[in-house]
Design an enzyme around this catalytic site. Structure first.
Site, PDB file in Angstrom:
ATOM      1  N   SER A  93      49.582  49.504 -20.280  1.00  0.00           N
ATOM      2  CA  SER A  93      49.071  49.515 -18.806  1.00  0.00           C
ATOM      3  C   SER A  93      50.057  50.426 -18.326  1.00  0.00           C
ATOM      4  O   SER A  93      51.231  49.947 -18.481  1.00  0.00           O
ATOM      5  CB  SER A  93      49.095  48.218 -18.468  1.00  0.00           C
ATOM      6  OG  SER A  93      48.941  48.300 -17.229  1.00  0.00           O
ATOM      7  N   ARG A  94      49.627  51.409 -17.470  1.00  0.00           N
ATOM      8  CA  ARG A  94      50.664  52.084 -16.792  1.00  0.00           C
ATOM      9  C   ARG A  94      51.003  51.558 -15.476  1.00  0.00           C
ATOM     10  O   ARG A  94      51.789  52.289 -14.868  1.00  0.00           O
ATOM     11  CB  ARG A  94      50.057  53.603 -16.634  1.00  0.00           C
ATOM     12  CG  ARG A  94      49.815  54.260 -17.990  1.00  0.00           C
ATOM     13  CD  ARG A  94      49.511  55.950 -17.799  1.00  0.00           C
ATOM     14  NE  ARG A  94      49.252  56.467 -19.098  1.00  0.00           N
ATOM     15  CZ  ARG A  94      48.013  56.723 -19.420  1.00  0.00           C
ATOM     16  NH1 ARG A  94      46.951  56.617 -18.576  1.00  0.00           N
ATOM     17  NH2 ARG A  94      47.695  56.985 -20.745  1.00  0.00           N
ATOM     18  N   VAL A  95      50.508  50.328 -15.129  1.00  0.00           N
ATOM     19  CA  VAL A  95      50.987  49.647 -14.034  1.00  0.00           C
ATOM     20  C   VAL A  95      51.950  48.749 -14.336  1.00  0.00           C
ATOM     21  O   VAL A  95      53.009  48.566 -13.462  1.00  0.00           O
ATOM     22  CB  VAL A  95      49.800  48.936 -13.534  1.00  0.00           C
ATOM     23  CG1 VAL A  95      50.200  48.312 -12.107  1.00  0.00           C
ATOM     24  CG2 VAL A  95      48.718  49.998 -12.788  1.00  0.00           C
TER      25      VAL A  95
END
Length: 535
Positions: free
Chosen positions: A365-367
């Site tokens: 997850s790039r968050v």
């Protein structure tokens, strides 16, 4: 015979002449040159707009996709068998749009927003265009609010935030739709409106989804947009854009929406079919050159708006089906590059009983931690590392663990137990405080003394025990959203109490079991499956 008076007739005629107004109705019309395979070519619509609705005889509509010098290529929506060469068609001067509003909630509609659930018409006032420019950079804010899926492995290691676009990717029959349905079920009682868009699926599958959501009481916050496999490619092409427009209505009215597109592989195939029929030049794998733009303009519409615009959000969960686990194919790589991370579901894991079959190594997850509450960040910080080390060790240790030192054996045992507690049954999403509690128990060695086979039972019995005897613990976790000293002390007290009772129960069960055949007892158990073997 009636008497006709000349002055009365004159008076009426004079009034008619004085009140006469000349009204001109100008309509731009064209003629069908050819029709077939759901595509019509029209001559004469010189001022036609891209994406405009075109009206055909018999209440059939189409969308203008190709604007050429001497003709317009129109993709037809609905039953087009009655349309003939030479038929007159009209411009509507309207871009393709769908009805939106609160009345849609709980309904099943087709790609045009028309009800297909037999519950009568939907009373909506507003319409939104299916194609809309995504909010700009200034209109957005960073993704910070968690969007809990209720699935331990996802909420702990691949967190999703409101306004994020998280891809769910995997082979057929690996549980992609199950992840979406669990996420929708987990939004019960919350403030999230869910839109499930089924593209090119069997009618029986969609009926099963509706039945599952209805029985679980989740249709009260869900809208289903369905373009089944038996419908025209044009309906499958328009369905996700229609679902997105319905979601945008909630986003723009300061609310939160979740839009799941199941799946975009079939969407790309429908678009390829339309494009080839419109004689657009084919590119790689016969897809048109703008297939990347097709998905990027759809997924970019998911956003968390800034406070001036009401701070509403639209979260997207697109699904991509891979062939034999190949995530480097054309459409999968396209959508991976558009989204803010992916959840990779692996067939080998699924078949070995590790469900949900999330491959932690290839999922991201790039968050990251921004989309987690503090309690989840605290417990999941070491979880990913522990599992990665366990995967590496398990790959070497599958030939035998006799020669390994004590710390390595402990690490293997810990990894096996953490893997076990990340398993979860379908349609049983968990609240975030329960997820945090069981992962905290695993990370703090509460499972180390138990047999691996008993870890699931330990978890199943822990929740009702804590709710009954230590209800304040879950309430504290829900309110404080972190493991501070008070929460840790209460969690330790609850887990010590439960572990003592659970072990006592195991001992008494063992004592009451009759002695088994010695030869059977001497047979070593088969090795546990290695989750997501190191690639």
């Amino acid at each position: 015979m009636a008497n006709i008076k000349a002055d009365e007739v004159t008076k009426i005629l004079r009034e008619q002449i004085e009140g006469y107004q000349q009204k001109l109705a100008v309509e731009e019309v064209g003629t069908v040159i050819s029709v077939g395979d759901g595509i019509a070519r029209i001559h004469g619509l010189d001022k036609c707009m891209a994406g405009e609705m075109i009206a055909f005889p018999g209440d059939v509509y189409g969308i203008a996709l190709n604007l050429e010098e001497d003709q317009v290529g129109v993709v037809l929506l609905g039953a087009y068998e009655e349309i003939r060469e030479g038929d007159t068609v009209k411009r509507t001067n309207n871009i393709m749009s769908v009805p939106v509003g609160d009345a849609m909630i709980g309904r099943v509609v087709n790609a045009l927003g028309q009800p297909i659930d037999g519950k009568g018409p939907i009373a909506t006032k507003d319409r939104y265009p299916v194609e809309k420019i995504a909010p700009g950079v200034v209109d957005r804010q960073p993704v910070r609010e968690p969007m809990q899926t209720g699935i331990k492995s996802i909420d702990a290691m691949i967190p999703i935030g409101r306004g994020q676009r998280e891809l769910i990717i995997g082979d057929r029959q690996t549980g992609k739709t199950a992840v979406i349905l669990d996420t929708i079920l987990n939004q019960r009682g919350g403030d999230m409106i869910c839109i499930y868009c089924a593209i090119g699926q069997k009618r029986s599958t969609i009926a099963q989804v509706v039945k599952t959501l209805t029985e679980a009481g989740a249709m009260e916050h869900t809208i289903i947009v369905a373009a089944t496999a038996s419908e025209a490619a044009s309906m499958q092409y328009i369905a996700p854009f229609a679902a997105c427009a319905i979601g945008e209505y909630f986003r723009d009215t300061k609310r939160h929406a979740l839009c799941a597109y199941d799946d975009l592989s079939k969407h790309a195939q429908a678009y390829r079919e339309i494009s080839l029929l419109l004689r657009r030049p084919p590119g790689r794998e016969a897809f048109p050159g703008d297939v990347f733009f097709l998905h990027s303009r759809l997924l970019e519409r998911a956003a968390k708006l800034n406070d001036e615009l009401g701070a509403g959000s639209l979260t997207a969960l697109p699904v991509i089906e891979t062939q034999a686990g190949d995530i480097s194919a054309y459409i999968p790589t396209n959508v991976i590059s558009i989204t803010d991370g992916q959840i990779f579901l692996e067939a080998d894991l699924f078949n070995s009983g590790f469900r949900p079959a999330v491959n932690v190594g290839l999922s991201v997850s790039r968050v990251g931690g921004n989309a987690q509450i503090k309690a989840m960040r605290q417990v999941s910080g070491t979880l990913r590392l522990d599992l990665a080390q366990y995967r590496d060790l398990a790959a070497f240790a599958q030939f035998g663990t006799d020669q390994l030192d004590k710390s390595t054996q402990n690490q293997l045992a810990r990894g096996a137990r953490l893997t076990e507690i990340l398993k979860q049954d379908q349609y049983q999403p968990l609240s975030v405080e329960k997820e945090a509690l069981i992962i905290w128990a695993g990370s703090n060695k509460y499972l180390d003394e138990l047999p691996v086979s008993e870890c699931r039972r330990f978890e199943g019995e822990l929740y009702p025990f804590v709710e009954t005897n230590y209800g304040g613990l879950l309430k504290m976790l829900r309110e404080k959203k972190q493991f501070d000293d008070a929460v840790k002390a209460e969690a330790k007290k609850a887990l010590d109490d439960f572990l003592g009772r659970f072990k006592a129960g195991l001992e008494s069960a063992k004592a009451s079991t009759p002695a088994v055949d010695k030869a059977a007892a001497a047979t070593p158990p088969p090795p546990a499956p290695v989750p997501a073997a190191a690639h």
